[in-house]
Design a protein around this motif. Sequence first.
Motif, PDB file in Angstrom:
ATOM      1  N   ASN A   1       0.896  -1.220  -0.041  1.00  0.00           N
ATOM      2  CA  ASN A   1       0.035  -0.198  -0.053  1.00  0.00           C
ATOM      3  C   ASN A   1       0.710   1.291   0.104  1.00  0.00           C
ATOM      4  O   ASN A   1       1.705   1.471   0.647  1.00  0.00           O
TER       5      ASN A   1
ATOM      6  N   PHE B   1       0.307   5.702   0.034  1.00  0.00           N
ATOM      7  CA  PHE B   1      -0.754   6.814   0.033  1.00  0.00           C
ATOM      8  C   PHE B   1      -0.027   8.177  -0.110  1.00  0.00           C
ATOM      9  O   PHE B   1       1.113   8.397   0.002  1.00  0.00           O
TER      10      PHE B   1
ATOM     11  N   TYR C   1      -0.999  12.066   1.132  1.00  0.00           N
ATOM     12  CA  TYR C   1      -1.812  13.095   1.874  1.00  0.00           C
ATOM     13  C   TYR C   1      -1.121  14.581   1.768  1.00  0.00           C
ATOM     14  O   TYR C   1      -0.027  14.715   1.319  1.00  0.00           O
TER      15      TYR C   1
ATOM     16  N   LEU D   1      -3.889  15.884   8.488  1.00  0.00           N
ATOM     17  CA  LEU D   1      -3.595  15.195   7.333  1.00  0.00           C
ATOM     18  C   LEU D   1      -4.745  14.727   6.710  1.00  0.00           C
ATOM     19  O   LEU D   1      -5.859  14.098   7.146  1.00  0.00           O
TER      20      LEU D   1
ATOM     21  N   PHE E   1      -5.016   6.881  -2.605  1.00  0.00           N
ATOM     22  CA  PHE E   1      -4.142   5.670  -2.210  1.00  0.00           C
ATOM     23  C   PHE E   1      -4.054   4.285  -3.118  1.00  0.00           C
ATOM     24  O   PHE E   1      -4.927   4.476  -4.074  1.00  0.00           O
TER      25      PHE E   1
ATOM     26  N   TYR F   1      -3.259   0.214  -3.359  1.00  0.00           N
ATOM     27  CA  TYR F   1      -3.342  -1.158  -2.638  1.00  0.00           C
ATOM     28  C   TYR F   1      -2.540  -2.242  -3.531  1.00  0.00           C
ATOM     29  O   TYR F   1      -2.301  -3.226  -3.215  1.00  0.00           O
TER      30      TYR F   1
ATOM     31  N   GLU G   1      -7.393   4.275  -5.451  1.00  0.00           N
ATOM     32  CA  GLU G   1      -8.513   4.503  -4.956  1.00  0.00           C
ATOM     33  C   GLU G   1      -8.563   6.249  -4.429  1.00  0.00           C
ATOM     34  O   GLU G   1      -7.678   6.658  -3.853  1.00  0.00           O
TER      35      GLU G   1
ATOM     36  N   LEU H   1       2.506  14.580   1.796  1.00  0.00           N
ATOM     37  CA  LEU H   1       3.230  13.733   2.591  1.00  0.00           C
ATOM     38  C   LEU H   1       3.021  12.216   1.856  1.00  0.00           C
ATOM     39  O   LEU H   1       2.068  11.845   1.590  1.00  0.00           O
TER      40      LEU H   1
ATOM     41  N   LEU I   1      -2.430  -5.978   2.719  1.00  0.00           N
ATOM     42  CA  LEU I   1      -3.667  -6.635   3.146  1.00  0.00           C
ATOM     43  C   LEU I   1      -3.501  -7.248   4.701  1.00  0.00           C
ATOM     44  O   LEU I   1      -2.476  -7.924   4.860  1.00  0.00           O
TER      45      LEU I   1
ATOM     46  N   GLY J   1      -2.660  -0.925   9.520  1.00  0.00           N
ATOM     47  CA  GLY J   1      -2.727   0.552   8.867  1.00  0.00           C
ATOM     48  C   GLY J   1      -1.626   1.307   9.369  1.00  0.00           C
ATOM     49  O   GLY J   1      -1.545   2.367   9.078  1.00  0.00           O
TER      50      GLY J   1
ATOM     51  N   LEU K   1       1.527   3.406   9.283  1.00  0.00           N
ATOM     52  CA  LEU K   1       2.132   3.830   7.984  1.00  0.00           C
ATOM     53  C   LEU K   1       3.456   4.341   8.189  1.00  0.00           C
ATOM     54  O   LEU K   1       3.898   4.789   9.569  1.00  0.00           O
TER      55      LEU K   1
END
Lengths: 114, 115
Positions: A31, A33, A35, A43, A48, A50, A56, A90, A97, A101, A103
Amino acid sequence: DVKVTQSSRYLVKRTGEKVFLECVQDMDHENMFWYRQDPGLGLRLIYFSYDVKMKEKGDIPEGYSVSREKKERFSLILESASTNQTSMYLCASSLGLEDTGELFFGEGSRLTVL
Amino acid sequence: AQSVTQLDSQVPVFEEAPVELRCNYSSSVSVYLFWYVQYPNQGLQLLLKYLSGSTLVKGINGFEAEFNKSQTSFHLRKPSVHISDTAEYFCAVSDYGGATNKLIFGTGTLLAVQP
């Protein structure tokens, strides 16, 4: 240690220019991302991904697009920069998966649009 | 959807004094909780995390946080702060939606340590 590298720490661009922000991670994370960070707003998630070629929308995708052609690289694109896109951007990655979460962040790219 | 509230935008404190930074989240299900620190002109660095088990979590630089499920809180504490602790602190909660977990962040608390 996970290393997330953002190619530019500081950029100054003019209104209407196309802007590319590049991000590379070296720990084989699934993943990634993007921000943006603004004073008093915390933020906010832009986009993002995956998986390679998957993306998405986050909470504020308008005015942005992304590209993920390789697993380690995630690019943020401002097709036509505007002054309200002046911000700190950022990049972050996470394991994938079933992860928690958690980061791992890059150093940030501070963009000024004149 | 999850949300995180950090009520204090700025907390001034004298060096060697104790400090508490407050964080409340909205959820009635199991969550993962995080505190990140951001020093000036840098990215975010993980300070500590709660995944499961003991509700008192210890992190780096002498910080700790307590998970309180009944009050949906995850406050950050340090018994004695240093000038070098001056930074912005972000609380975050995991939010599973679609393909993967994402983190939802609070608006941040600026800890300003004065000599």
